[in-house]
Design a protein around this motif. Structure first.
Motif, PDB file in Angstrom:
ATOM      1  N   GLN A  41       0.895  -1.206   0.089  1.00 17.07           N
ATOM      2  CA  GLN A  41       0.027   0.119  -0.002  1.00 17.07           C
ATOM      3  C   GLN A  41       0.862   1.226   0.150  1.00 17.07           C
ATOM      4  O   GLN A  41       1.990   1.224   0.591  1.00 17.07           O
ATOM      5  N   VAL A  42       0.244   2.407  -0.501  1.00 15.74           N
ATOM      6  CA  VAL A  42       1.306   3.434  -0.804  1.00 15.74           C
ATOM      7  C   VAL A  42       1.085   4.247   0.447  1.00 15.74           C
ATOM      8  O   VAL A  42      -0.057   4.406   1.213  1.00 15.74           O
ATOM      9  N   GLN A  43       2.077   5.009   1.003  1.00 15.83           N
ATOM     10  CA  GLN A  43       1.814   5.861   1.904  1.00 15.83           C
ATOM     11  C   GLN A  43       2.044   7.234   1.337  1.00 15.83           C
ATOM     12  O   GLN A  43       2.918   7.482   0.623  1.00 15.83           O
ATOM     13  N   LEU A  44       1.426   8.296   2.072  1.00 13.54           N
ATOM     14  CA  LEU A  44       1.247   9.762   1.399  1.00 13.54           C
ATOM     15  C   LEU A  44       1.648  10.592   2.552  1.00 13.54           C
ATOM     16  O   LEU A  44       1.032  10.680   3.461  1.00 13.54           O
ATOM     17  N   VAL A  45       2.407  11.662   2.058  1.00  8.83           N
ATOM     18  CA  VAL A  45       2.527  12.461   3.135  1.00  8.83           C
ATOM     19  C   VAL A  45       2.489  14.138   2.416  1.00  8.83           C
ATOM     20  O   VAL A  45       3.190  14.458   1.297  1.00  8.83           O
ATOM     21  N   GLU A  46       1.698  14.910   2.906  1.00  7.18           N
ATOM     22  CA  GLU A  46       1.220  16.196   2.472  1.00  7.18           C
ATOM     23  C   GLU A  46       1.919  17.176   2.870  1.00  7.18           C
ATOM     24  O   GLU A  46       2.467  17.174   3.947  1.00  7.18           O
ATOM     25  N   SER A  47       2.243  18.482   2.339  1.00  4.73           N
ATOM     26  CA  SER A  47       3.139  19.608   2.837  1.00  4.73           C
ATOM     27  C   SER A  47       2.760  20.844   1.829  1.00  4.73           C
ATOM     28  O   SER A  47       2.080  20.659   0.781  1.00  4.73           O
ATOM     29  N   GLY A  48       3.204  21.985   2.392  1.00  4.36           N
ATOM     30  CA  GLY A  48       2.986  22.900   1.616  1.00  4.36           C
ATOM     31  C   GLY A  48       1.779  23.853   2.021  1.00  4.36           C
ATOM     32  O   GLY A  48       1.395  24.934   1.745  1.00  4.36           O
ATOM     33  N   GLY A  49       0.958  23.528   3.116  1.00  3.53           N
ATOM     34  CA  GLY A  49      -0.145  24.420   3.775  1.00  3.53           C
ATOM     35  C   GLY A  49       0.524  25.467   4.400  1.00  3.53           C
ATOM     36  O   GLY A  49       1.563  25.611   4.834  1.00  3.53           O
ATOM     37  N   GLY A  50      -0.435  26.435   4.692  1.00  2.00           N
ATOM     38  CA  GLY A  50      -0.035  27.562   5.734  1.00  2.00           C
ATOM     39  C   GLY A  50      -1.203  28.540   5.499  1.00  2.00           C
ATOM     40  O   GLY A  50      -2.289  28.322   5.183  1.00  2.00           O
ATOM     41  N   LEU A  51      -0.701  29.791   5.960  1.00  2.00           N
ATOM     42  CA  LEU A  51      -1.466  31.079   6.242  1.00  2.00           C
ATOM     43  C   LEU A  51      -1.291  32.056   5.098  1.00  2.00           C
ATOM     44  O   LEU A  51      -0.074  32.235   4.704  1.00  2.00           O
ATOM     45  N   VAL A  52      -2.386  32.326   4.175  1.00  2.00           N
ATOM     46  CA  VAL A  52      -2.192  33.186   2.968  1.00  2.00           C
ATOM     47  C   VAL A  52      -3.384  34.078   2.973  1.00  2.00           C
ATOM     48  O   VAL A  52      -4.425  33.874   3.554  1.00  2.00           O
TER      49      VAL A  52
ATOM     50  N   SER B  13      -1.572  32.779  -3.351  1.00  2.00           N
ATOM     51  CA  SER B  13      -1.334  31.290  -3.970  1.00  2.00           C
ATOM     52  C   SER B  13      -0.487  30.356  -3.074  1.00  2.00           C
ATOM     53  O   SER B  13       0.297  30.735  -2.256  1.00  2.00           O
ATOM     54  N   LEU B  14      -0.702  29.117  -3.126  1.00  2.00           N
ATOM     55  CA  LEU B  14       0.007  28.102  -2.325  1.00  2.00           C
ATOM     56  C   LEU B  14       0.195  27.081  -3.342  1.00  2.00           C
ATOM     57  O   LEU B  14      -0.841  26.644  -4.178  1.00  2.00           O
ATOM     58  N   ARG B  15       0.997  26.140  -3.017  1.00  2.00           N
ATOM     59  CA  ARG B  15       1.142  24.943  -3.766  1.00  2.00           C
ATOM     60  C   ARG B  15       1.362  23.674  -2.791  1.00  2.00           C
ATOM     61  O   ARG B  15       2.381  23.600  -2.045  1.00  2.00           O
ATOM     62  N   LEU B  16       0.402  22.763  -2.714  1.00  2.00           N
ATOM     63  CA  LEU B  16       0.555  21.818  -1.748  1.00  2.00           C
ATOM     64  C   LEU B  16       1.322  20.460  -2.420  1.00  2.00           C
ATOM     65  O   LEU B  16       1.108  20.479  -3.807  1.00  2.00           O
ATOM     66  N   SER B  17       2.270  19.740  -1.965  1.00  2.00           N
ATOM     67  CA  SER B  17       2.909  18.603  -2.471  1.00  2.00           C
ATOM     68  C   SER B  17       2.248  17.319  -1.558  1.00  2.00           C
ATOM     69  O   SER B  17       2.056  17.441  -0.393  1.00  2.00           O
ATOM     70  N   CYS B  18       2.342  16.213  -2.431  1.00  2.00           N
ATOM     71  CA  CYS B  18       2.043  14.948  -1.773  1.00  2.00           C
ATOM     72  C   CYS B  18       2.944  13.945  -2.297  1.00  2.00           C
ATOM     73  O   CYS B  18       2.912  13.650  -3.565  1.00  2.00           O
ATOM     74  N   VAL B  19       3.868  13.464  -1.381  1.00  2.00           N
ATOM     75  CA  VAL B  19       4.902  12.560  -1.690  1.00  2.00           C
ATOM     76  C   VAL B  19       4.345  11.310  -1.097  1.00  2.00           C
ATOM     77  O   VAL B  19       4.118  10.769  -0.127  1.00  2.00           O
ATOM     78  N   ALA B  20       4.883  10.144  -2.119  1.00  2.00           N
ATOM     79  CA  ALA B  20       4.186   9.007  -2.101  1.00  2.00           C
ATOM     80  C   ALA B  20       5.434   8.165  -1.834  1.00  2.00           C
ATOM     81  O   ALA B  20       6.660   8.289  -2.224  1.00  2.00           O
ATOM     82  N   SER B  21       5.319   7.141  -1.075  1.00  2.00           N
ATOM     83  CA  SER B  21       6.429   5.893  -0.831  1.00  2.00           C
ATOM     84  C   SER B  21       5.721   4.599  -0.565  1.00  2.00           C
ATOM     85  O   SER B  21       4.430   4.354  -0.598  1.00  2.00           O
ATOM     86  N   GLY B  22       6.546   3.692  -1.073  1.00  2.00           N
ATOM     87  CA  GLY B  22       5.903   2.344  -0.895  1.00  2.00           C
ATOM     88  C   GLY B  22       5.806   1.770  -2.206  1.00  2.00           C
ATOM     89  O   GLY B  22       5.838   0.635  -2.696  1.00  2.00           O
ATOM     90  N   ARG B  23       4.848   2.509  -3.004  1.00  2.00           N
ATOM     91  CA  ARG B  23       4.620   2.400  -4.378  1.00  2.00           C
ATOM     92  C   ARG B  23       4.753   3.431  -5.381  1.00  2.00           C
ATOM     93  O   ARG B  23       4.828   4.647  -4.694  1.00  2.00           O
ATOM     94  N   THR B  24       4.518   3.493  -6.453  1.00  2.00           N
ATOM     95  CA  THR B  24       4.805   4.533  -7.331  1.00  2.00           C
ATOM     96  C   THR B  24       3.366   5.347  -7.616  1.00  2.00           C
ATOM     97  O   THR B  24       2.432   4.710  -7.897  1.00  2.00           O
TER      98      THR B  24
END
Length: 124
Positions: free
Chosen positions: A1-12, A17-28
């Motif tokens: 199963q893939v693991q997901l980690v989000e980042s990039g949030g904040g106060l604006v 504008s903001l750009r959120l990222s979701c990095v996956a591990s375990g699977r592509t």
């Protein structure tokens, strides 16, 4: 199963504008339909956008169409959500989700894996 980690949030500020990222591990991520959902306080989780695993087709909620863009970088195993012209009503916790089926979906219960979420706060 893939693991997901989000980042990039904040106060604006509104209009920013903001750009959120979701990095996956375990699977592509290329093996998954990937989506972003969000949940505001006291509200149910709602669909924001998805990108299909088969042909990269994208789809957006009407509330974000024309302002948000979802895209994936398979080489970095990452999915992004570029958010422009942000509004106070975009304030929510944003979640990245993965669905192993090639059939796309706007329904959160059809997604298999979820990240922990990242807070986005837009001030007026």
């Amino acid at each position: 199963q893939v693991q997901l980690v989000e980042s990039g949030g904040g106060l604006v500020q509104a209009g920013g504008s903001l750009r959120l990222s979701c990095v996956a591990s375990g699977r592509t991520v290329s093996s998954y339909t990937m989506a972003w959902f969000r949940q505001a306080p006291g509200k149910e989780r709602e669909f924001v956008a998805f990108t299909s695993r088969s042909d990269g087709t994208t789809n957006y909620a009407d509330s974000v169409k024309g302002r948000f863009t979802i895209n994936r970088d398979n080489a970095k195993n990452t999915v992004y959500l570029q958010m422009n012209s942000l509004k106070p009503e975009d304030t929510a916790v944003y979640y990245c989700a993965a669905r192993s089926s090639s059939f796309v979906s706007r329904y959160s219960f059809q997604y298999d894996s979820w990240g922990q979420g990242t807070q986005v706060t837009v001030s007026s």
